[in-house]
Design a protein around this motif. Structure first.
Motif, PDB file in Angstrom:
ATOM      1  N   VAL A 155       0.832  -1.203   0.000  1.00 50.08           N
ATOM      2  CA  VAL A 155       0.000   0.000   0.000  1.00 50.08           C
ATOM      3  C   VAL A 155       0.868   1.254   0.000  1.00 50.08           C
ATOM      4  O   VAL A 155       0.591   2.221  -0.730  1.00 50.08           O
ATOM      5  N   SER A 156       1.938   1.247   0.789  1.00 50.79           N
ATOM      6  CA  SER A 156       2.834   2.406   0.877  1.00 50.79           C
ATOM      7  C   SER A 156       3.459   2.731  -0.475  1.00 50.79           C
ATOM      8  O   SER A 156       3.521   3.902  -0.878  1.00 50.79           O
ATOM      9  N   VAL A 157       3.930   1.714  -1.178  1.00 51.88           N
ATOM     10  CA  VAL A 157       4.561   1.921  -2.489  1.00 51.88           C
ATOM     11  C   VAL A 157       3.560   2.507  -3.480  1.00 51.88           C
ATOM     12  O   VAL A 157       3.877   3.453  -4.226  1.00 51.88           O
ATOM     13  N   ILE A 158       2.338   1.970  -3.488  1.00 58.07           N
ATOM     14  CA  ILE A 158       1.308   2.475  -4.404  1.00 58.07           C
ATOM     15  C   ILE A 158       0.947   3.922  -4.066  1.00 58.07           C
ATOM     16  O   ILE A 158       0.795   4.765  -4.959  1.00 58.07           O
ATOM     17  N   VAL A 159       0.850   4.224  -2.767  1.00 58.28           N
ATOM     18  CA  VAL A 159       0.556   5.589  -2.325  1.00 58.28           C
ATOM     19  C   VAL A 159       1.662   6.543  -2.776  1.00 58.28           C
ATOM     20  O   VAL A 159       1.393   7.648  -3.282  1.00 58.28           O
ATOM     21  N   LEU A 160       2.911   6.124  -2.626  1.00 59.26           N
ATOM     22  CA  LEU A 160       4.048   6.954  -3.042  1.00 59.26           C
ATOM     23  C   LEU A 160       4.010   7.237  -4.536  1.00 59.26           C
ATOM     24  O   LEU A 160       4.169   8.386  -4.971  1.00 59.26           O
ATOM     25  N   LEU A 161       3.799   6.212  -5.335  1.00 60.22           N
ATOM     26  CA  LEU A 161       3.840   6.356  -6.797  1.00 60.22           C
ATOM     27  C   LEU A 161       2.678   7.210  -7.312  1.00 60.22           C
ATOM     28  O   LEU A 161       2.879   8.093  -8.153  1.00 60.22           O
ATOM     29  N   THR A 162       1.470   6.953  -6.818  1.00 61.77           N
ATOM     30  CA  THR A 162       0.312   7.696  -7.316  1.00 61.77           C
ATOM     31  C   THR A 162       0.378   9.178  -6.946  1.00 61.77           C
ATOM     32  O   THR A 162       0.088  10.045  -7.774  1.00 61.77           O
ATOM     33  N   ASN A 163       0.769   9.466  -5.720  1.00 61.39           N
ATOM     34  CA  ASN A 163       0.831  10.868  -5.297  1.00 61.39           C
ATOM     35  C   ASN A 163       2.015  11.600  -5.904  1.00 61.39           C
ATOM     36  O   ASN A 163       1.943  12.809  -6.156  1.00 61.39           O
ATOM     37  N   LEU A 164       3.094  10.885  -6.172  1.00 62.00           N
ATOM     38  CA  LEU A 164       4.224  11.492  -6.877  1.00 62.00           C
ATOM     39  C   LEU A 164       3.811  11.856  -8.302  1.00 62.00           C
ATOM     40  O   LEU A 164       4.225  12.901  -8.830  1.00 62.00           O
ATOM     41  N   LEU A 165       2.981  11.028  -8.898  1.00 64.09           N
ATOM     42  CA  LEU A 165       2.463  11.291 -10.237  1.00 64.09           C
ATOM     43  C   LEU A 165       1.601  12.550 -10.243  1.00 64.09           C
ATOM     44  O   LEU A 165       1.694  13.384 -11.158  1.00 64.09           O
ATOM     45  N   VAL A 166       0.768  12.713  -9.219  1.00 67.64           N
ATOM     46  CA  VAL A 166      -0.085  13.891  -9.106  1.00 67.64           C
ATOM     47  C   VAL A 166       0.761  15.162  -8.974  1.00 67.64           C
ATOM     48  O   VAL A 166       0.524  16.167  -9.659  1.00 67.64           O
ATOM     49  N   ILE A 167       1.755  15.126  -8.099  1.00 69.07           N
ATOM     50  CA  ILE A 167       2.619  16.294  -7.882  1.00 69.07           C
ATOM     51  C   ILE A 167       3.352  16.671  -9.165  1.00 69.07           C
ATOM     52  O   ILE A 167       3.431  17.851  -9.524  1.00 69.07           O
ATOM     53  N   THR A 168       3.886  15.677  -9.864  1.00 69.57           N
ATOM     54  CA  THR A 168       4.599  15.923 -11.122  1.00 69.57           C
ATOM     55  C   THR A 168       3.680  16.564 -12.157  1.00 69.57           C
ATOM     56  O   THR A 168       4.065  17.519 -12.846  1.00 69.57           O
ATOM     57  N   ALA A 169       2.452  16.049 -12.263  1.00 71.43           N
ATOM     58  CA  ALA A 169       1.488  16.578 -13.229  1.00 71.43           C
ATOM     59  C   ALA A 169       1.179  18.045 -12.941  1.00 71.43           C
ATOM     60  O   ALA A 169       1.108  18.872 -13.864  1.00 71.43           O
ATOM     61  N   ILE A 170       0.994  18.385 -11.680  1.00 73.41           N
ATOM     62  CA  ILE A 170       0.670  19.770 -11.301  1.00 73.41           C
ATOM     63  C   ILE A 170       1.840  20.703 -11.584  1.00 73.41           C
ATOM     64  O   ILE A 170       1.661  21.853 -11.992  1.00 73.41           O
ATOM     65  N   ILE A 171       3.052  20.209 -11.406  1.00 81.73           N
ATOM     66  CA  ILE A 171       4.237  21.036 -11.638  1.00 81.73           C
ATOM     67  C   ILE A 171       4.439  21.323 -13.124  1.00 81.73           C
ATOM     68  O   ILE A 171       4.709  22.463 -13.517  1.00 81.73           O
TER      69      ILE A 171
END
Length: 344
Positions: free
Chosen positions: A39-55
């Protein structure tokens, strides 16, 4: 004068609270850690994707997306905190120093608090934009940054308070069962605070839900009622329903269990469900990314560009430009502002 037990081991406090502390790995421990790390790995990857998209996408440089980015950062931090917990749980708990134990718990408390307060900030922002019939709020970037700063200060204060005094190292009779170094009064305070935030969110989103339903009913009576507007409103209602359902399912069990432990319920077997309700709260950090981001068409398009960066490496990324046709322009409200065109 009170006698304090600063030099005692973690095992001492666990024995005092009658919380089991295993010395060897059991099947249950292995399964919990494996599931938690996944769960931690999936949470890290999905939220990192969101942050990258916004940037990288300039179309997301608005207050609501800054708050979404901060929510993703809080959930990313929650993933890191939960991963840290998984590497310091089970038989490894007995090997922790008191200081390391407090760090482990403070990371969790800070990240989860930041996530909840962010959800409240987003709810208030959505309420403001829906009722003013705007796509984005008029909040300045400076005010957004101040709001984000306040969110993290609040989260840090609530996360660090136990380490700096609100513990039971000097009053063993006040130690909780779930967190044997924490005072039961702190758990009660933390649970009630989160439940109050939850109730405020319910009120805010319920108000949005009622307003949208009434607006649709009134507008449907006019021949000039645009189908796109109805589509947007239905999408918004669906999103609100998902938000409340996910929040209730993921957070309520954990808060109730913490509150029962904080109140010293002797007949409540809180330790039996402790790890599962914490995991459920962590899963909300994954659901946040899905609900608040993946339902946005432009966000999904940006995700595809990021994930397929190899295919686009020879071409410069350019944001999609939205053109309004004559029909779409009719969705403008009478005061000249755009109607809500986002499912967030």
């Amino acid at each position: 004068m009170k006698h304090c037990f600063y030099n005692e081991s973690v095992e001492f406090f666990y024995n005092n609270s009658r919380k089991e502390l295993t010395k060897h790995w059991r099947t249950k421990d292995v399964l919990v850690v494996a599931l938690g790390l996944t769960v931690s790995v999936i949470v890290l990857l999905t939220n990192l994707l969101v942050i990258t998209a916004i940037i990288i996408n300039r179309r997301f440089h608005y207050p609501i997306y800054y708050l979404l980015g901060n929510l993703a950062a809080a959930d990313l931090f929650a993933g890191i905190a939960y991963m840290f917990l998984m590497f310091h749980t089970g038989p490894r708990t007995a090997e922790l120093s008191v200081k390391t134990w407090f760090i482990r718990q403070s990371l969790l408390d800070t990240s989860l608090t930041a996530s909840v307060v962010n959800l409240l900030a987003i709810a208030v922002e959505r309420h403001q934009t829906v009722f003013t019939m705007q796509l984005h709020s008029k909040m300045s970037n400076q005010r957004v940054m101040i709001l984000i700063f306040c969110i993290w200060v609040t989260a840090l204060l609530l996360g660090l308070i136990p380490s700096y005094g609100w513990h039971c190292l000097c009053a063993l009779e006040k130690c909780s069962s779930m967190a044997p170094l924490y005072s039961r009064s702190y758990l009660t305070f933390w649970a009630i605070s989160n439940l109050v935030i939850f109730l405020i969110m319910v009120v805010v989103y319920t108000h949005i839900f009622i307003y949208v339903k009434r607006k649709m009913t009134r507008m449907s009576k006019h021949t000039s009622f645009h189908p796109r507007y109805k589509e947007t409103m239905i999408s918004l209602v669906k999103t609100v329903t998902i938000i409340l359902s996910a929040f209730v399912i993921c957070w309520t069990p954990g808060q109730v269990v913490l509150l029962l432990d904080g109140l010293g319920c002797k007949s409540c077997n809180v330790l039996a469900v402790e790890k599962y309700v914490l995991l459920l709260a962590e899963i909300n950090s994954l659901i946040n990314a899905i609900v608040y981001s993946y339902r946005d068409n432009e966000m999904r398009s940006t995700f595809r560009r990021i994930l397929c960066f190899v295919c686009y490496r020879n071409s410069k990324y350019t944001p999609t430009v939205v053109k309004l046709n004559t029909a779409d322009r009719r969705t403008l409200s009478q005061n000249g502002h755009f109607t809500v065109d986002s499912s967030i």
